[in-house]
Design a protein around this motif. Structure first.
Motif, PDB file in Angstrom:
ATOM      1  N   MET A   1       0.844  -1.179   0.000  1.00 27.85           N
ATOM      2  CA  MET A   1       0.000   0.000   0.000  1.00 27.85           C
ATOM      3  C   MET A   1       0.888   1.242   0.000  1.00 27.85           C
ATOM      4  SD  MET A   1      -2.579   1.376   2.969  1.00 27.85           S
ATOM      5  CE  MET A   1      -3.468  -0.133   3.021  1.00 27.85           C
ATOM      6  N   THR A   2       0.580   2.160  -0.900  1.00 30.41           N
ATOM      7  CA  THR A   2       1.360   3.393  -0.938  1.00 30.41           C
ATOM      8  C   THR A   2       0.826   4.371   0.100  1.00 30.41           C
ATOM      9  OG1 THR A   2      -0.059   4.322  -2.645  1.00 30.41           O
ATOM     10  CG2 THR A   2       1.897   3.133  -3.387  1.00 30.41           C
ATOM     11  N   ASP A   3       1.689   5.235   0.560  1.00 31.20           N
ATOM     12  CA  ASP A   3       1.344   6.244   1.558  1.00 31.20           C
ATOM     13  C   ASP A   3       0.889   7.501   0.814  1.00 31.20           C
ATOM     14  OD1 ASP A   3       1.035   7.737   3.816  1.00 31.20           O
ATOM     15  OD2 ASP A   3       3.159   7.870   4.285  1.00 31.20           O
ATOM     16  N   THR A   4      -0.406   7.634   0.613  1.00 30.84           N
ATOM     17  CA  THR A   4      -0.948   8.691  -0.231  1.00 30.84           C
ATOM     18  C   THR A   4      -1.720   9.729   0.566  1.00 30.84           C
ATOM     19  OG1 THR A   4      -1.179   7.124  -2.041  1.00 30.84           O
ATOM     20  CG2 THR A   4      -2.434   9.161  -2.223  1.00 30.84           C
ATOM     21  N   THR A   5      -1.421  10.986   0.282  1.00 25.68           N
ATOM     22  CA  THR A   5      -2.217  12.104   0.773  1.00 25.68           C
ATOM     23  C   THR A   5      -3.046  12.573  -0.410  1.00 25.68           C
ATOM     24  OG1 THR A   5      -0.543  12.732   2.395  1.00 25.68           O
ATOM     25  CG2 THR A   5      -2.160  14.417   1.778  1.00 25.68           C
ATOM     26  N   LEU A   6      -4.348  12.398  -0.305  1.00 29.83           N
ATOM     27  CA  LEU A   6      -5.280  12.743  -1.375  1.00 29.83           C
ATOM     28  C   LEU A   6      -5.771  14.171  -1.178  1.00 29.83           C
ATOM     29  CD1 LEU A   6      -7.081  11.895  -3.791  1.00 29.83           C
ATOM     30  CD2 LEU A   6      -8.722  11.008  -2.093  1.00 29.83           C
ATOM     31  N   ILE A   7      -5.524  15.022  -2.179  1.00 24.60           N
ATOM     32  CA  ILE A   7      -6.018  16.395  -2.152  1.00 24.60           C
ATOM     33  C   ILE A   7      -7.134  16.492  -3.178  1.00 24.60           C
ATOM     34  CG2 ILE A   7      -5.493  18.840  -2.487  1.00 24.60           C
ATOM     35  CD1 ILE A   7      -2.584  18.222  -1.744  1.00 24.60           C
ATOM     36  N   LEU A   8      -8.351  16.674  -2.690  1.00 23.57           N
ATOM     37  CA  LEU A   8      -9.495  16.858  -3.569  1.00 23.57           C
ATOM     38  C   LEU A   8      -9.787  18.356  -3.636  1.00 23.57           C
ATOM     39  CD1 LEU A   8     -11.875  13.989  -2.386  1.00 23.57           C
ATOM     40  CD2 LEU A   8     -10.233  13.976  -4.286  1.00 23.57           C
ATOM     41  N   CYS A   9      -9.618  18.924  -4.824  1.00 15.47           N
ATOM     42  CA  CYS A   9      -9.838  20.354  -5.006  1.00 15.47           C
ATOM     43  C   CYS A   9     -11.212  20.581  -5.636  1.00 15.47           C
ATOM     44  CB  CYS A   9      -8.752  20.959  -5.875  1.00 15.47           C
ATOM     45  SG  CYS A   9      -8.954  22.755  -6.081  1.00 15.47           S
ATOM     46  N   PHE A  10     -12.012  21.377  -4.971  1.00 15.42           N
ATOM     47  CA  PHE A  10     -13.370  21.682  -5.423  1.00 15.42           C
ATOM     48  C   PHE A  10     -13.459  23.159  -5.813  1.00 15.42           C
ATOM     49  CE2 PHE A  10     -13.812  17.995  -2.705  1.00 15.42           C
ATOM     50  CZ  PHE A  10     -14.738  17.213  -3.373  1.00 15.42           C
ATOM     51  N   HIS A  11     -12.696  23.559  -6.811  1.00 19.19           N
ATOM     52  CA  HIS A  11     -12.783  24.945  -7.290  1.00 19.19           C
ATOM     53  C   HIS A  11     -13.527  24.933  -8.625  1.00 19.19           C
ATOM     54  CE1 HIS A  11     -11.986  28.966  -8.591  1.00 19.19           C
ATOM     55  NE2 HIS A  11     -11.477  29.234  -7.399  1.00 19.19           N
ATOM     56  N   PRO A  12     -14.620  25.691  -8.747  1.00 23.87           N
ATOM     57  CA  PRO A  12     -15.424  25.673  -9.979  1.00 23.87           C
ATOM     58  C   PRO A  12     -14.687  26.147 -11.231  1.00 23.87           C
ATOM     59  CG  PRO A  12     -16.653  26.671  -8.191  1.00 23.87           C
ATOM     60  CD  PRO A  12     -15.245  26.474  -7.695  1.00 23.87           C
ATOM     61  N   ASP A  13     -13.627  26.927 -11.073  1.00 25.89           N
ATOM     62  CA  ASP A  13     -12.869  27.411 -12.222  1.00 25.89           C
ATOM     63  C   ASP A  13     -11.394  27.514 -11.837  1.00 25.89           C
ATOM     64  OD1 ASP A  13     -12.023  28.437 -14.609  1.00 25.89           O
ATOM     65  OD2 ASP A  13     -13.336  30.197 -14.582  1.00 25.89           O
ATOM     66  N   LEU A  14     -10.780  26.369 -11.658  1.00 25.95           N
ATOM     67  CA  LEU A  14      -9.401  26.316 -11.170  1.00 25.95           C
ATOM     68  C   LEU A  14      -8.439  27.062 -12.093  1.00 25.95           C
ATOM     69  CD1 LEU A  14      -7.630  25.237  -8.906  1.00 25.95           C
ATOM     70  CD2 LEU A  14      -7.371  23.111 -10.204  1.00 25.95           C
ATOM     71  N   GLY A  15      -8.704  27.058 -13.373  1.00 26.39           N
ATOM     72  CA  GLY A  15      -7.838  27.748 -14.318  1.00 26.39           C
ATOM     73  C   GLY A  15      -7.768  29.250 -14.086  1.00 26.39           C
ATOM     74  N   ARG A  16      -8.810  29.824 -13.511  1.00 28.30           N
ATOM     75  CA  ARG A  16      -8.835  31.260 -13.248  1.00 28.30           C
ATOM     76  C   ARG A  16      -8.458  31.607 -11.811  1.00 28.30           C
ATOM     77  NH1 ARG A  16     -14.190  33.893 -14.856  1.00 28.30           N
ATOM     78  NH2 ARG A  16     -13.083  35.584 -13.852  1.00 28.30           N
TER      79      ARG A  16
ATOM     80  N   ALA B   1      -6.520   6.195   0.158  1.00 24.21           N
ATOM     81  CA  ALA B   1      -5.799   7.324   0.765  1.00 24.21           C
ATOM     82  C   ALA B   1      -5.497   7.068   2.236  1.00 24.21           C
ATOM     83  CB  ALA B   1      -6.625   8.601   0.622  1.00 24.21           C
ATOM     84  N   GLN B   2      -4.366   7.599   2.675  1.00 26.16           N
ATOM     85  CA  GLN B   2      -4.026   7.535   4.093  1.00 26.16           C
ATOM     86  C   GLN B   2      -4.309   8.868   4.790  1.00 26.16           C
ATOM     87  OE1 GLN B   2      -1.897   5.767   1.758  1.00 26.16           O
ATOM     88  NE2 GLN B   2      -3.360   4.249   2.487  1.00 26.16           N
ATOM     89  N   ARG B   3      -4.486   9.917   4.002  1.00 27.49           N
ATOM     90  CA  ARG B   3      -4.832  11.247   4.509  1.00 27.49           C
ATOM     91  C   ARG B   3      -5.682  11.927   3.456  1.00 27.49           C
ATOM     92  NH1 ARG B   3      -0.036  10.421   4.284  1.00 27.49           N
ATOM     93  NH2 ARG B   3       1.085   9.659   6.069  1.00 27.49           N
ATOM     94  N   LEU B   4      -6.563  12.841   3.909  1.00 25.55           N
ATOM     95  CA  LEU B   4      -7.455  13.534   2.988  1.00 25.55           C
ATOM     96  C   LEU B   4      -7.400  15.037   3.216  1.00 25.55           C
ATOM     97  CD1 LEU B   4      -9.795  13.561   0.883  1.00 25.55           C
ATOM     98  CD2 LEU B   4     -11.366  13.238   2.822  1.00 25.55           C
ATOM     99  N   VAL B   5      -7.249  15.786   2.124  1.00 27.39           N
ATOM    100  CA  VAL B   5      -7.318  17.240   2.146  1.00 27.39           C
ATOM    101  C   VAL B   5      -8.481  17.641   1.245  1.00 27.39           C
ATOM    102  CG1 VAL B   5      -6.145  19.406   1.552  1.00 27.39           C
ATOM    103  CG2 VAL B   5      -4.828  17.479   2.505  1.00 27.39           C
ATOM    104  N   LEU B   6      -9.389  18.448   1.790  1.00 29.81           N
ATOM    105  CA  LEU B   6     -10.493  19.003   1.002  1.00 29.81           C
ATOM    106  C   LEU B   6     -10.185  20.481   0.800  1.00 29.81           C
ATOM    107  CD1 LEU B   6     -13.520  17.382   2.871  1.00 29.81           C
ATOM    108  CD2 LEU B   6     -12.460  16.610   0.731  1.00 29.81           C
ATOM    109  N   GLN B   7      -9.929  20.865  -0.442  1.00 28.83           N
ATOM    110  CA  GLN B   7      -9.532  22.238  -0.753  1.00 28.83           C
ATOM    111  C   GLN B   7     -10.625  22.895  -1.594  1.00 28.83           C
ATOM    112  OE1 GLN B   7      -5.476  22.814  -2.025  1.00 28.83           O
ATOM    113  NE2 GLN B   7      -6.034  24.551  -3.303  1.00 28.83           N
TER     114      GLN B   7
END
Length: 185
Positions: free
Chosen positions: A1-16, A59-65
C-alpha cells in the motif's frame, strides 16, 4: 500500500484561480501526493461514486480544498458528500466506511475577504472556523481525525509576493500533514 495524501480540489474554475492553482502547484511534486481537480473531472456535476470511493479507500490522509462561496462550500463538494459518503457510511458501512475510521482530514479554505471581516464584529458576522462546522460535523460522524484547517484570506487580492509566501506556508503544512500517522485501510 502506498502512503498517499489525497487532495481533492473543489474549485469551480481552477484555471482562473491564482490562489488555489498556486497552492496545488506548490505541492504537486511532493512524493505521495495525489491531486484531483473535481470540477475538471466532473464538469457535468455527475460524480462517479465508485471511483471516488476507491480514491478514498486508497488514501491515508485527505485534504479538502475549496473556495468559500456564500459562507459555504462549492456545490460539487456537497454533491460529492451526498454521493460518496452516503454510500460509504449509510449503504456500505461495514465494507467501506468503517475502513476509513481515523482517516486524517484537513480543510484548505480560501476566502476573498479579510480575516477581520470573518469575525463576530466583522461584515460576515462569523469566523471561517464557525462556517466550517458542517464539515467538522461530517468528519466527526465519519470518525475521521480532524486537523486544523489551512485558511487563506483575500485570495483574489493577493500580490505575487504574498501568494509566494502563502504557497511556501502551504507546502510546509502539507509536508507536516504527511508526517501524521498514515491511516490504515
Amino acid at each position: 500500500m502506498t502512503d498517499t495524501t489525497l487532495i481533492l480540489c473543489f474549485h469551480p474554475d481552477l484555471g482562473r484561480s491564482c490562489t488555489n492553482r498556486t497552492l496545488l502547484e506548490s505541492v504537486k511534486d511532493l512524493p505521495g501526493i495525489d491531486i484531483v481537480d473535481l470540477y475538471g473531472t466532473y464538469p457535468s456535476d455527475q460524480v462517479d461514486t465508485r471511483l471516488e470511493v476507491q480514491r478514498l479507500l486508497s488514501a491515508q490522509r485527505l485534504v479538502l480544498q475549496f473556495p468559500v462561496q456564500w459562507y459555504s462550500t462549492p456545490a460539487l463538494l456537497k454533491t460529492w458528500q451526498d454521493s460518496v459518503l452516503t454510500r460509504m457510511y449509510y449503504i456500505a458501512y461495514e465494507n467501506e466506511g468503517r475502513r476509513l475510521e481515523g482517516l486524517p482530514v484537513m480543510l484548505v479554505a480560501t476566502a476573498g475577504n479579510t480575516p477581520e471581516s470573518y469575525s463576530e464584529s466583522g461584515s460576515n458576522g462569523f469566523d471561517l472556523e464557525q462556517l466550517m462546522h458542517p464539515l467538522r460535523a461530517t468528519a466527526h460522524r465519519c470518525q475521521w481525525s480532524w486537523h486544523e484547517p489551512f485558511q487563506v484570506y483575500r485570495a483574489n487580492k493577493l500580490s505575487v509576493a504574498e501568494l509566494d509566501v502563502i504557497a511556501i506556508r502551504y507546502r510546509a503544512r502539507i509536508k507536516q500533514f504527511q508526517h501524521i500517522n498514515a491511516h490504515k485501510a
